[in-house]
Design a protein around this motif. Sequence first.
Motif, PDB file in Angstrom:
ATOM      1  N   ALA A   1      -8.109 -13.846   1.634  1.00  0.00           N
ATOM      2  CA  ALA A   1      -7.192 -14.926   1.999  1.00  0.00           C
ATOM      3  C   ALA A   1      -6.178 -15.178   0.886  1.00  0.00           C
ATOM      4  N   ARG A   2      -6.621 -15.090  -0.343  1.00  0.00           N
ATOM      5  CA  ARG A   2      -5.747 -15.336  -1.491  1.00  0.00           C
ATOM      6  C   ARG A   2      -4.623 -14.304  -1.567  1.00  0.00           C
ATOM      7  N   TRP A   3      -4.930 -13.054  -1.170  1.00  0.00           N
ATOM      8  CA  TRP A   3      -3.961 -11.973  -1.298  1.00  0.00           C
ATOM      9  C   TRP A   3      -3.273 -11.626   0.018  1.00  0.00           C
ATOM     10  N   GLU A   4      -3.502 -12.419   1.045  1.00  0.00           N
ATOM     11  CA  GLU A   4      -2.882 -12.151   2.340  1.00  0.00           C
ATOM     12  C   GLU A   4      -1.360 -12.130   2.204  1.00  0.00           C
ATOM     13  N   GLY A   5      -0.750 -11.134   2.823  1.00  0.00           N
ATOM     14  CA  GLY A   5       0.697 -11.011   2.753  1.00  0.00           C
ATOM     15  C   GLY A   5       1.194 -10.184   1.596  1.00  0.00           C
ATOM     16  N   ARG A   6       0.295  -9.845   0.660  1.00  0.00           N
ATOM     17  CA  ARG A   6       0.693  -8.996  -0.466  1.00  0.00           C
ATOM     18  C   ARG A   6      -0.005  -7.643  -0.414  1.00  0.00           C
ATOM     19  N   ILE A   7      -1.329  -7.651  -0.321  1.00  0.00           N
ATOM     20  CA  ILE A   7      -2.087  -6.412  -0.195  1.00  0.00           C
ATOM     21  C   ILE A   7      -3.042  -6.565   0.980  1.00  0.00           C
ATOM     22  N   ALA A   8      -2.946  -5.659   1.950  1.00  0.00           N
ATOM     23  CA  ALA A   8      -3.855  -5.690   3.096  1.00  0.00           C
ATOM     24  C   ALA A   8      -5.226  -5.193   2.653  1.00  0.00           C
ATOM     25  N   LEU A   9      -6.273  -5.934   3.019  1.00  0.00           N
ATOM     26  CA  LEU A   9      -7.622  -5.618   2.557  1.00  0.00           C
ATOM     27  C   LEU A   9      -8.575  -5.424   3.726  1.00  0.00           C
ATOM     28  N   GLN A  10      -9.400  -4.377   3.629  1.00  0.00           N
ATOM     29  CA  GLN A  10     -10.507  -4.151   4.547  1.00  0.00           C
ATOM     30  C   GLN A  10     -11.787  -4.003   3.737  1.00  0.00           C
ATOM     31  N   SER A  11     -12.915  -4.255   4.387  1.00  0.00           N
ATOM     32  CA  SER A  11     -14.195  -4.201   3.679  1.00  0.00           C
ATOM     33  C   SER A  11     -15.223  -3.420   4.485  1.00  0.00           C
ATOM     34  N   VAL A  12     -16.137  -2.777   3.749  1.00  0.00           N
ATOM     35  CA  VAL A  12     -17.186  -1.947   4.341  1.00  0.00           C
ATOM     36  C   VAL A  12     -18.524  -2.336   3.720  1.00  0.00           C
ATOM     37  N   GLY A  13     -19.538  -2.511   4.527  1.00  0.00           N
ATOM     38  CA  GLY A  13     -20.874  -2.788   4.005  1.00  0.00           C
ATOM     39  C   GLY A  13     -21.501  -1.531   3.424  1.00  0.00           C
ATOM     40  N   LEU A  14     -22.002  -1.626   2.204  1.00  0.00           N
ATOM     41  CA  LEU A  14     -22.563  -0.452   1.526  1.00  0.00           C
ATOM     42  C   LEU A  14     -24.018  -0.710   1.156  1.00  0.00           C
ATOM     43  N   VAL A  15     -24.912   0.063   1.775  1.00  0.00           N
ATOM     44  CA  VAL A  15     -26.347   0.041   1.456  1.00  0.00           C
ATOM     45  C   VAL A  15     -26.871   1.462   1.616  1.00  0.00           C
ATOM     46  N   PRO A  16     -27.991   1.785   0.959  1.00  0.00           N
ATOM     47  CA  PRO A  16     -28.647   3.066   1.264  1.00  0.00           C
ATOM     48  C   PRO A  16     -29.000   3.111   2.745  1.00  0.00           C
ATOM     49  N   LEU A  17     -28.959   4.286   3.325  1.00  0.00           N
ATOM     50  CA  LEU A  17     -29.088   4.417   4.772  1.00  0.00           C
ATOM     51  C   LEU A  17     -30.401   3.856   5.299  1.00  0.00           C
TER      52      LEU A  17
ATOM     53  N   VAL B   1      -1.617   9.096   5.841  1.00  0.00           N
ATOM     54  CA  VAL B   1      -2.966   9.477   6.302  1.00  0.00           C
ATOM     55  C   VAL B   1      -3.976   8.362   6.057  1.00  0.00           C
ATOM     56  N   PRO B   2      -4.131   7.831   4.820  1.00  0.00           N
ATOM     57  CA  PRO B   2      -5.057   6.704   4.655  1.00  0.00           C
ATOM     58  C   PRO B   2      -4.633   5.473   5.430  1.00  0.00           C
ATOM     59  N   ALA B   3      -3.326   5.261   5.600  1.00  0.00           N
ATOM     60  CA  ALA B   3      -2.880   4.123   6.405  1.00  0.00           C
ATOM     61  C   ALA B   3      -3.369   4.259   7.846  1.00  0.00           C
ATOM     62  N   ALA B   4      -3.297   5.476   8.382  1.00  0.00           N
ATOM     63  CA  ALA B   4      -3.785   5.701   9.745  1.00  0.00           C
ATOM     64  C   ALA B   4      -5.290   5.469   9.836  1.00  0.00           C
ATOM     65  N   MET B   5      -6.029   5.863   8.794  1.00  0.00           N
ATOM     66  CA  MET B   5      -7.467   5.608   8.775  1.00  0.00           C
ATOM     67  C   MET B   5      -7.764   4.114   8.843  1.00  0.00           C
ATOM     68  N   MET B   6      -6.876   3.323   8.226  1.00  0.00           N
ATOM     69  CA  MET B   6      -7.059   1.877   8.215  1.00  0.00           C
ATOM     70  C   MET B   6      -6.398   1.190   9.408  1.00  0.00           C
ATOM     71  N   GLY B   7      -5.691   1.942  10.229  1.00  0.00           N
ATOM     72  CA  GLY B   7      -5.016   1.359  11.381  1.00  0.00           C
ATOM     73  C   GLY B   7      -3.801   0.548  11.006  1.00  0.00           C
ATOM     74  N   LEU B   8      -3.115   0.951   9.922  1.00  0.00           N
ATOM     75  CA  LEU B   8      -1.969   0.205   9.414  1.00  0.00           C
ATOM     76  C   LEU B   8      -0.691   1.038   9.518  1.00  0.00           C
ATOM     77  N   GLU B   9       0.445   0.348   9.507  1.00  0.00           N
ATOM     78  CA  GLU B   9       1.737   1.021   9.464  1.00  0.00           C
ATOM     79  C   GLU B   9       2.276   1.061   8.041  1.00  0.00           C
ATOM     80  N   ALA B  10       1.418   1.179   7.077  1.00  0.00           N
ATOM     81  CA  ALA B  10       1.827   1.268   5.677  1.00  0.00           C
ATOM     82  C   ALA B  10       1.997   2.737   5.304  1.00  0.00           C
ATOM     83  N   GLY B  11       2.463   2.967   4.070  1.00  0.00           N
ATOM     84  CA  GLY B  11       2.503   4.320   3.532  1.00  0.00           C
ATOM     85  C   GLY B  11       3.645   5.188   3.996  1.00  0.00           C
TER      86      GLY B  11
END
Length: 457
Positions: A170-186, A386-396
């Motif tokens: 929320a603090r960085w909204e409008g400056r850097i688009a952020l996505q998050s992924v849950g990371l645990v051992p399988l 390519v990474p923008a497409a992975m994130m579903g963004l029109e960046a890059g």
Amino acid sequence: MDQTSPKRRIADLLDGRSAGVLTRARVPAALLAAPPSGEIEVDRDGAALVDLVIAGGTIGAVRPAGRVAADDAVDLGGRHLWPLLVDVHAHLDKAHILDRAPDSGGTHPGARAATSADRVAHWRRDDLLRRMDFALACADAHGVAAIRTHLDSHEGQAETTWAAFAEIRARWEGRIALQSVGLVPLDAYGTDHGRVLADLIATHDGLMGGVTRASGGTHGEGLDDIDALLDRLFRLAKERDLDIDLHVDEAAKANALPHVARATIRHGYEGRVTCGHCCSLALLPEAEARERIALIADAGLSIVTLPAVNLYLQDREAGRTPRWRGVAPVEELRAAGIRVAVAGDNCRDPFYAYGDHDMLDTWRQAVRILQLDHPYGDATALAGPVPAAMMGLEAGTLGAGRPADFMILEAWSLDQVIARPQADRVIVRAGAVSSAALPSYSTLHRDGAFPRVASGA
């Protein structure tokens, strides 16, 4: 344009105005939203010479150089101009703990142990916010448009970390688009925590994720039930309509990738799964590698290679020079039509002692490590569209109607882009020259979190 002070001229043109023109900008064709027409001059590096019309914080038009007449235009003289870049694999929650964490010895097991110790000791809301904010300030100053970060989501830690990430997003909204992924051992998905975590991820509009090893184990060992665990993960993701991003086969010998590919096909998740690292794929015999790459293509997997970090971690043994680079076989994957990106991964933590959240630097290193040159072709796409497409963004990419977010480099060819760190790059966001500066490391050392001191010092 005054070669000693491009920033001032660009700022005078763009700041406080509704429109402006940058002429003779050199843009790698792979970073243009639309392919260059036959009228546009393209150099031997595959970079097009164009004029950009800036209006109201957006790009009004991209034209062949010399086609836009404007009395107050700034002539870039053929300097490289790139869109802001995309980091599709990062670890903002781990970043910048190197000063205080136990020494890892530069190995993967050592890094896991050191990070776990630091997480238990320090990862509270204020600590996470301070370090993530510092990381994003670095990325902002370097010209990063978007970041997908993996978040350590162990039982007892997940709620704290995801809440802190929500604040920082929320603090960085409008400056850097952020996505998050849950990371645990399988194997965490075989426990009650797996469902709890999936619900938490869905609440924060994140991605399901994990690492294809057992808790406390290494890649390639201890997952005899990998197919059942993957089925559990995919079902949890499908029930919540979440995409998946996994750490896969980050070792010289590991074999989880074909299991992930087959699970993707089994659950109808083609095109929705990203696999990072995939280091062992590069060491397979040629016939086996071709067969596996064909399976990856059938599953529609996206692959992210992390050249700087895996060069640091893989094949490290005390007193022995490493024999391989630790990267995925990028050329072969791309030749098979598989989407491949490069990304930054860790930054100043036990998994990677260096870095500064600078995707231009990451790309420059990737070209050298992966030999993405002679010719460069569309290598720039690996850090942009390519990474923008992975994130579903029109960046890059740069194009009419896109935000006027770009960087201007003091370089006239791709070898010059790579040869110097481009510390004098000019960052433009929404048509205005950015005043963002790199934060001081001193801001990380509040509350007694000072760098460790060698014993006896």
